[in-house]
Design a protein around this motif. Structure first.
Motif, short mmCIF file in Angstrom:
data_model
loop_
_atom_site.label_atom_id
_atom_site.label_comp_id
_atom_site.label_asym_id
_atom_site.label_seq_id
_atom_site.Cartn_x
_atom_site.Cartn_y
_atom_site.Cartn_z
N UNK A 117 0.85 -1.31 -0.05
CA UNK A 117 0.13 0.14 0.10
C UNK A 117 0.87 1.27 0.07
N UNK A 118 1.91 1.49 0.80
CA UNK A 118 2.67 2.53 1.04
C UNK A 118 3.45 2.82 -0.23
N UNK A 119 4.02 1.74 -0.82
CA UNK A 119 4.85 1.75 -2.08
C UNK A 119 3.78 2.14 -3.16
N UNK A 120 2.67 1.83 -3.09
CA UNK A 120 1.87 2.50 -4.25
C UNK A 120 1.49 4.20 -3.99
N UNK A 121 1.58 4.26 -2.80
CA UNK A 121 1.13 5.71 -2.63
C UNK A 121 2.36 6.50 -2.46
N UNK A 122 3.83 6.09 -2.91
CA UNK A 122 4.75 6.66 -3.17
C UNK A 122 4.83 7.64 -4.33
N UNK A 123 5.44 8.85 -4.20
CA UNK A 123 5.61 9.75 -5.32
C UNK A 123 6.73 9.57 -6.36
N UNK A 124 7.13 8.16 -6.25
CA UNK A 124 8.17 7.94 -7.17
C UNK A 124 7.71 6.54 -8.13
N UNK A 125 7.91 6.90 -9.37
CA UNK A 125 7.28 5.87 -10.31
C UNK A 125 8.27 4.33 -10.15
N UNK A 126 9.54 4.71 -9.82
CA UNK A 126 10.36 3.34 -9.85
C UNK A 126 10.05 2.63 -8.30
N UNK A 127 9.44 3.24 -7.58
CA UNK A 127 8.90 2.41 -6.34
C UNK A 127 7.93 1.31 -6.64
N UNK A 128 7.37 1.62 -7.81
CA UNK A 128 5.97 0.73 -8.29
C UNK A 128 6.24 0.03 -9.50
N UNK A 129 7.26 0.16 -10.25
CA UNK A 129 7.62 -0.50 -11.50
C UNK A 129 7.65 -1.91 -11.44
N UNK A 130 8.13 -2.56 -10.42
CA UNK A 130 8.39 -3.90 -10.48
C UNK A 130 7.14 -4.67 -9.89
N UNK A 131 6.06 -4.10 -9.57
CA UNK A 131 4.94 -4.95 -8.81
C UNK A 131 3.71 -4.55 -9.79
N UNK A 132 3.20 -5.72 -10.52
CA UNK A 132 2.04 -5.25 -11.24
C UNK A 132 0.71 -4.97 -10.50
N UNK A 133 0.71 -5.40 -9.23
CA UNK A 133 -0.45 -5.16 -8.34
C UNK A 133 -0.65 -3.91 -7.75
N UNK A 134 -1.50 -3.13 -8.57
CA UNK A 134 -1.59 -1.65 -7.92
C UNK A 134 -2.85 -1.55 -7.20
N UNK A 135 -2.65 -0.81 -6.15
CA UNK A 135 -3.89 -0.63 -5.23
C UNK A 135 -4.46 0.84 -5.46
N UNK A 136 -5.87 0.79 -5.85
CA UNK A 136 -6.53 1.81 -6.32
C UNK A 136 -6.52 2.85 -5.01
N UNK A 137 -7.04 4.19 -5.55
CA UNK A 137 -7.40 5.10 -4.51
C UNK A 137 -5.94 6.04 -4.01
N UNK A 138 -5.01 5.78 -4.88
CA UNK A 138 -3.89 6.70 -4.52
C UNK A 138 -3.71 7.69 -5.46
N UNK A 139 -3.56 9.00 -4.98
CA UNK A 139 -3.28 9.96 -5.73
C UNK A 139 -2.25 10.97 -5.38
N UNK A 140 -1.04 11.13 -6.32
CA UNK A 140 -0.05 12.04 -5.74
C UNK A 140 -0.37 13.48 -6.62
N UNK A 141 0.02 14.41 -5.93
CA UNK A 141 0.16 15.56 -6.25
C UNK A 141 1.60 16.46 -6.19
N UNK A 142 1.65 17.66 -6.91
CA UNK A 142 3.00 18.28 -6.68
C UNK A 142 3.22 18.66 -5.25
#
Length: 404
Positions: A117-142
């Motif tokens: 969950x917390x990796x999916x909420x990360x503001x870095x694409x590389x944190x999510x790149x290796x994991x196909x399971x995306x948890x919905x409901x996360x939104x990153x803003x500037x």
């Protein structure tokens, strides 16, 4: 590595290093602080662990002390967590339960943990790149990164676009059901970005208007790191929840907690509790740590040593063109490294971090080596004399760049 004492770490060859990363930013009192070691030894003779279904005096004392030290809005402490990632997840659950809503807003470059969950909420694409399971409901803003403003504005005249534009994100990028904004008061892994004054007041007002809970991830900024017990105090804002871990253990005890308002309390143990949460041995270390760090003279020393390092770094910035920016609060300091065009220079940043050990310094970089910020965050027991040693060694490291 072989042993550590205070701010120093020693390898098996006897080489001495000043640890400017406090291990993983968690040794707030440095290596083997005698008072913390004694507290753990004394507790180990009585009871090391019991299921959190039972109450124990160390846990009750820790809960009370954390609430006493926290901002007024905080009235409860949930200690059945054993790390920062699951503390953040628990705070999110509390906000979802209290609001009946779903989404979580986080910031660009944010680092909120290593769980799915917390990796999916990360503001870095590389944190999510290796994991196909995306948890919905996360939104990153500037993020409020004034040195490299996403909107191309100047902080003196931007009217906090990084907050005022959130209404657009709410309407056009979310599901329309936002439960919480989870934010690090100063970005830990994201580059030591310090928001401008007034940012959190506007963010607090935005959350109140939309019934969104404001959660402060103080896993790195909390427990004295900024020269205040919590960064919320420095920024003069009261969040609905604060997560703590890392420095709460003093010299490495594994302890974490969620501090929350009345409205967020009441989460069932069946919803969020962990075997090694509420560990008595860790709580004894945390109580001793809080006793030491909460003293006004201790926090004042953090402010003074941090100010000394920042002042010296500002002079280095004038001397070395590749130092683009220096920023920080207390002993949470970042140095942005740039190329001749002012662009982020990740290669030089990583080279400096590696070369630093030859100068007797342990430094960490931002964004797991993808960033261009060097971080100086030594244990909070640092003296002014030791702060000057760090500055001398760091300047010698920077001078080596000029000779390459």
């Amino acid at each position: 590595m072989d042993k550590g004492e205070g701010i120093y770490l020693y390898d098996i060859d006897g080489n001495e290093y000043i640890d400017c990363a406090s291990a993983t930013f968690n040794l707030s009192l440095g290596y083997s602080h005698p008072a913390v070691v004694k507290a753990m030894k004394d507790q180990a003779d009585k009871l090391i662990h019991v299921t959190s279904s039972f109450q124990t005096e160390p846990i009750n004392q820790l809960a009370r002390k954390l609430v006493d030290l926290a901002p007024n809005r905080i009235t409860k402490a949930h200690l059945k967590v054993s790390g920062g990632s699951v503390a953040n997840e628990g705070a999110i659950k509390m906000a979802q339960r209290a609001t009946g809503k779903r989404d979580v807003i986080s910031l660009f470059r944010s680092h909120l943990g290593q769980t799915m969950m917390t990796a999916n909420l990360s503001g870095n694409a590389f944190r999510k790149a290796n994991f196909p399971l995306a948890i919905p409901g996360g939104l990153q803003v500037p993020d409020p990164y004034c040195f490299r403003c996403f909107y191309g504005q100047d902080s003196s005249s931007c009217n906090m676009m990084c907050v005022s534009r959130l209404d657009d994100f709410l309407e056009f990028a979310s599901s329309g059901s936002v439960a919480a904004i989870l934010v690090e008061p100063i970005s830990g892994n994201g580059g030591n970005i310090v928001p401008p004054h007034g940012y959190f007041q506007k963010l607090r007002a935005f959350c109140d208007t939309h019934n969104i809970k404001l959660i402060f991830d103080e896993i790195q900024t909390g427990i004295g790191r900024t020269g205040y017990m919590f960064a919320a105090e420095y920024f003069e804002v009261e969040p609905d929840a604060i997560t703590v871990a890392k420095g709460l253990g003093g010299s490495g005890a594994q302890v974490a907690g969620i501090l929350a308002s009345d409205e967020l309390s009441g989460l069932s143990s069946s919803d969020h509790s962990f075997t090694y949460g509420s560990n008595i041995l860790a709580a004894s270390a945390a109580l001793t740590t809080l006793d030491i760090i909460s003293k006004p003279a201790f926090l004042k020393n953090v402010q003074e040593t941090g100010a000394h390092i920042l002042s010296r770094l500002e002079r280095m910035k004038e001397k070395f063109a590749f130092v683009g920016d220096v920023r920080g609060v207390g002993l949470m300091i970042g140095i942005e490294i740039v190329d001749e065009k002012g662009k982020p220079d990740t290669i030089l940043t990583n080279w400096l971090a590696e070369k630093a050990m030859e100068h007797g310094l342990i430094l960490r970089t931002s964004r797991y080596g993808y960033g261009n910020v060097l971080k100086i965050r030594p244990p909070l027991i640092l003296t002014l004399e030791e702060a000057e040693v760090i500055c001398y060694k760091f300047e010698s490291l920077l001078e080596e760049v000029m000779s390459v």
